[in-house]
Design a protein around this motif. Structure first.
Motif: not given
Length: 726
Positions: A723-726, A589-590, A673-677
């Motif tokens: 609502r979502s970002r994409h 999703r991100e 992905v880095k930020d999510l981790m």
């Protein structure tokens, strides 16, 4: 001339053999539709693997449905590099739904739908240990049929693929896509009934073949024959293989062609919910539960992308509704291939269809929403078809605006409402005042004689050995072959010939373009006429066409609220696997995308973990769907509740280590992905303990190892939204 002679002989031999499917693979009959309670001319075939090869009975079976639009069956498996071929090479059991040249008297489209449901039930019965229900593939009109079937029996298929299927037939771009105007130019559906009455209650599929050639006369008259003539040393066998299918004209009953043109081509009733099953159940495509993969092409002038994709706009107001309905829709648009090339071309087979087969597990586990499948060529790695180019697919999240971009607006569809209403009026007048007087004069013998005289058939007879004037062609051709010296590509006469032919072809193409524009203007001049609009009831103050599009917005929102409440109760419950899946779907999703190679690598990593190997594939799929649903509705709550799923320090460190392995399978890790981790490590409180090995975020600033507070607008501070970002 000798190749054309062989083509004529091939046509006669194919007719005498009963026009069997043009499959290049061996097959056996599983179910004959003629033996069913409601008989029809359809049959289920099992494709046999090549000698020395085997199919894996535990793999999901594939069922390919070929279109019945004038031609015979088999085009989906007419060569090794085909829809059938790529599935067979991947080790899947493959079945093919074919049909005989003549229909069973009185059969209808609903009889065929019932037979196809029985066929799928049989495939499921034959593969009790398969990893999933069958994947079904429908070409052109057959795609329309399997969508109806899947809406009425959503539990029968695991994944659906439709190629070049006109689900929204009125759609198209102005100045292009002329075929959608034909029904209106003829005054509606009465012509199909009239043609069937002239055929003794049978509609001749050769008429549909003539329509296809009329659409592009430059290719039919010049391009195709010259391609054979200029490459006669190498092109003959490919030409004859295709002509074996192209010349196989099949028949439909009067009920079939009238229902097909009324419900699909002129009425465009499927996406408007106006088609009902035999028991009166309305067909709603939103009931389909399996992921849907749509294959279209910008080079297709028979089913252009708007016709293949606008049904999504008809059913949903935005992507949030798609998610709330838990439906996954994927589309891919080829840039150049023509209509037949979508399910005939070897290039498409080793690209679009092969990637569909190789990515099917990823397709099945994608979260609900709208995605585009983008296929890129990579370094060869063997692939599904050895010796073919290697491709890798990635799936990127899209919005309905991306679908709208393939069209130039939908105002040009309004005249078709008038056409649909007046078509029903004209058909009613014909059925009442003309058909009863016409039918008695046309018996089966006269109808068969008319079909024999059809120009589409006569051109094959006249070029065959039946014509005594062709007697010396074979001898002359054989003598020429023995002493043949091909002129080089730089030969001045050959170059002059090519220029002259291409100029003639271009001239005819320009005439065709002008003809299409003239037909479009004539269509608009007739069907935008206020008098006809009034006769059709479109000018009434409360006409149905003036009412807003029937939306399930309120129903969807109520369903969403119920699901949100249920998710809120389950969000703090789950297993180690659920926690891993939530983070994976949060990454999808991100970033808004996922590629097949990355999914395969991740799958290999988590499959090797003992916590994943201890459950069945069906259980893992159910947990993945649950995780995708939670992330889709509220990503913050899904992640913030991870400590409730991973209660011990050991479990948390084990989970983070596994997630790192999945994230770091390739060096170019996405920043999201880095930020999510980092966020996951902070939530689980493992960032300090594992700081030496964790992925570094984009910001160099240290992040405190505390659970992330709900941000503004999250589920903790406002009513949840889709609502979502994409």
């Amino acid at each position: 001339m000798d190749v054309l002679r062989r083509r004529g002989n091939q046509f006669i031999d194919h007719y005498r053999a009963g026009k069997p499917p043009v499959l290049v693979f061996e097959y056996e009959l599983v179910i004959d539709g003629a033996s069913l309670e409601r008989p029809c001319n359809y049959m289920l075939l099992r494709i046999k693997p090549e000698p020395g090869e085997k199919t894996d009975p535990t793999k999901r079976p594939y069922v390919v449905f070929d279109p019945r639009a004038g031609h015979g069956p088999g085009i989906g498996g007419s060569k090794e590099k085909s829809q059938v071929g790529v599935a067979l090479k991947a080790g899947h059991p493959v079945y093919f739904v074919a049909f005989r040249p003549k229909p069973v008297p009185g059969q209808t489209l609903r009889d065929i739908a019932l037979a196809e449901k029985i066929f799928l039930d049989k495939v499921i019965e034959l593969h009790p240990d398969a990893e999933a229900k069958p994947a079904i593939v429908g070409n052109c009109q057959a795609g329309w049929a399997i969508m109806i079937l899947s809406a009425l029996a959503p539990e029968q298929a695991s994944v659906i693929s439709i190629a070049g299927s006109p689900l929204s037939y009125w759609a198209g771009k102005e100045g292009k896509d002329p075929m959608r105007y034909f029904g209106g130019l003829m005054g509606g559906n009465w012509l199909a009934a009239f043609s069937s009455d002239l055929g003794g209650g049978i509609f001749d599929g050769a008429n549909l073949v003539s329509n296809f050639e009329f659409l592009n006369p430059a290719n039919a008259i010049i391009g195709k024959p010259y391609n054979l003539y200029s490459k006669v040393d190498t092109e003959a066998e490919r030409y004859l293989d295709f002509e074996r299918w192209w010349s196989g004209h099949f028949l439909l009953t009067r009920d079939e062609i009238v229902e097909l043109t009324s419900e699909l081509f002129i009425g465009n009733k499927l996406t408007r919910g106006h088609i009902v099953s035999r028991d009166g159940t309305p067909v709603d495509l939103r009931e389909i539960r399996a992921p849907i993969v749509v294959i279209a092409s910008e080079g297709d002038n028979i089913t252009p992308p708007p016709q293949a994709l606008n049904w999504i706009l008809d059913l949903y107001d935005d992507v949030d509704e798609i998610r709330a309905n838990e439906q996954t829709i994927i589309y891919t648009v080829n840039r150049s291939v023509g209509h037949l090339g979508i399910f005939v071309s070897g290039r498409v087979a080793v690209k679009e269809h092969a990637e569909f087969v190789s990515s099917i597990e990823l397709v099945e586990t994608l979260p609900a929403g709208l995605f585009e499948m983008i296929i890129e060529e990579v370094e060869p790695e063997g692939g599904v078809m050895p010796g073919a180019p290697s491709y890798v697919a990635r799936f990127e999240a899209r919005t309905l605006d991306d679908i709208r971009a393939y069209d130039d607006g939908r105002d040009d569809e309004k005249p078709f409402e008038v056409v649909a209403h007046m078509s029903e009026v004209n058909e009613g007048l014909y059925e009442t005042f003309v058909s009863p007087w016409l039918r008695p004069f046309f018996n089966e013998g006269l109808a068969e004689f008319q079909r024999f005289l059809h120009p589409q058939r006569q051109r094959y007879f006249w070029w065959s050995d039946i014509n005594p004037f062709m007697a010396g062609i074979e001898v002359a051709a054989t003598a020429i072959r023995e002493k043949r010296e091909e002129a080089g590509a730089e030969n001045i006469y050959r170059r002059t010939e090519n220029v002259m032919v291409r100029s003639a072809e271009t001239f005819l193409e320009r005439l065709t373009t002008q003809r299409d524009l003239m037909l479009e203007q004539f269509f608009k001049g007739v069907w935008t006429n206020p008098l006809l609009s009034a006769f059709a009831g479109e000018a009434a103050s409360f006409a149905d066409s003036r009412k807003p599009h029937a939306s399930r917005r309120k129903e969807i929102e109520e369903l969403r609220d119920l699901k949100l409440a249920a998710i809120a109760k389950r969000c703090e419950q789950g297993s180690f696997r659920q926690a891993i899946m939530r983070v994976i779907y949060a990454a999808i999703r991100e970033t808004g995308k996922v590629d097949a190679r990355g999914f395969a690598a991740a799958q290999e990593i988590w499959k090797s973990h003992p916590r994943f190997s201890e459950i069945s594939r069906a259980e893992l799929k159910a947990e993945a769907k649950e995780a995708a649903l939670m992330v889709s509705y509220d990503i913050d709550k899904a992640l913030d509740s991870l400590p409730m799923l991973l209660t011990s320090r050991q479990e948390r460190e084990e989970a983070v280590a596994l997630l790192r392995r999945i994230a770091e399978w390739r060096p170019d890790v996405a920043p999201e992905v880095k930020d999510l981790m980092v966020r996951v490590e902070n939530i689980l409180g493992t960032s300090e303990a594992n700081g030496h090995g964790r992925i570094v975020p984009r910001s160099a600033k240290p992040v405190a190892a505390v659970p992330r507070a709900p941000k503004s607008g999250s589920v903790a501070t406002r009513k949840p939204t889709l609502r979502s970002r994409h």
